[in-house]
Write a protein that holds these residues in place. Structure first.
Motif, short mmCIF file in Angstrom:
data_model
loop_
_atom_site.label_atom_id
_atom_site.label_comp_id
_atom_site.label_asym_id
_atom_site.label_seq_id
_atom_site.Cartn_x
_atom_site.Cartn_y
_atom_site.Cartn_z
N ALA A 272 0.82 -1.20 0.00
CA ALA A 272 0.00 0.00 0.00
C ALA A 272 0.86 1.26 0.00
CB ALA A 272 -0.93 0.00 1.21
N GLU A 273 2.16 1.11 0.26
CA GLU A 273 3.05 2.26 0.30
C GLU A 273 3.40 2.70 -1.12
OE1 GLU A 273 6.45 1.52 2.69
OE2 GLU A 273 5.28 0.58 4.27
N PRO A 274 3.52 4.01 -1.34
CA PRO A 274 3.89 4.50 -2.67
C PRO A 274 5.35 4.17 -2.99
CG PRO A 274 3.78 6.31 -1.11
CD PRO A 274 3.29 5.08 -0.40
N THR A 275 5.66 4.16 -4.27
CA THR A 275 7.03 3.90 -4.72
C THR A 275 7.91 5.09 -4.38
OG1 THR A 275 6.10 2.67 -6.56
CG2 THR A 275 8.41 3.25 -6.70
N VAL A 276 9.09 4.82 -3.88
CA VAL A 276 10.04 5.87 -3.53
C VAL A 276 10.97 6.11 -4.71
CG1 VAL A 276 11.91 6.50 -1.95
CG2 VAL A 276 9.95 5.24 -1.10
N HIS A 277 11.24 7.38 -5.00
CA HIS A 277 12.23 7.73 -6.01
C HIS A 277 12.99 8.95 -5.52
CE1 HIS A 277 8.56 9.95 -7.14
NE2 HIS A 277 9.40 10.91 -7.48
N PHE A 278 14.02 9.35 -6.26
CA PHE A 278 14.91 10.41 -5.79
C PHE A 278 15.01 11.53 -6.82
CE2 PHE A 278 16.21 6.43 -3.92
CZ PHE A 278 16.33 6.75 -2.58
N HIS A 279 15.23 12.74 -6.29
CA HIS A 279 15.47 13.94 -7.11
C HIS A 279 16.78 14.56 -6.66
CE1 HIS A 279 11.33 13.88 -8.53
NE2 HIS A 279 10.92 13.79 -7.29
N GLN A 280 17.32 15.46 -7.47
CA GLN A 280 18.51 16.19 -7.09
C GLN A 280 18.17 17.06 -5.90
OE1 GLN A 280 21.68 16.05 -8.49
NE2 GLN A 280 22.17 17.21 -6.66
N GLY A 281 18.89 16.92 -4.82
CA GLY A 281 18.65 17.71 -3.61
C GLY A 281 19.38 19.04 -3.66
N THR A 282 19.30 19.79 -2.58
CA THR A 282 19.98 21.08 -2.52
C THR A 282 21.49 20.91 -2.43
OG1 THR A 282 19.67 21.11 -0.13
CG2 THR A 282 18.03 22.24 -1.44
#
Length: 49
Positions: A17-27
């Protein structure tokens, strides 16, 4: 016995039931930003090594 097998299957496999985790460029370049939003339209970082 089938109740035990069903309980194990629910725990170890099946849809989550948990959404898929993905990553973005952080600060900071060393720390990517984690995103849990499934319908996110921002560019995602690749996890291939």
């Amino acid at each position: 016995m089938s109740k035990l097998a069903s309980a194990i299957k629910r725990t170890l496999g099946g849809s989550s039931a948990e959404p898929t985790v993905h990553f973005h460029q952080g600060t900071n370049e060393a720390f990517p930003e984690v995103c849990h939003e499934g319908a996110c339209s921002r560019p995602q970082l690749s996890v291939r090594g």
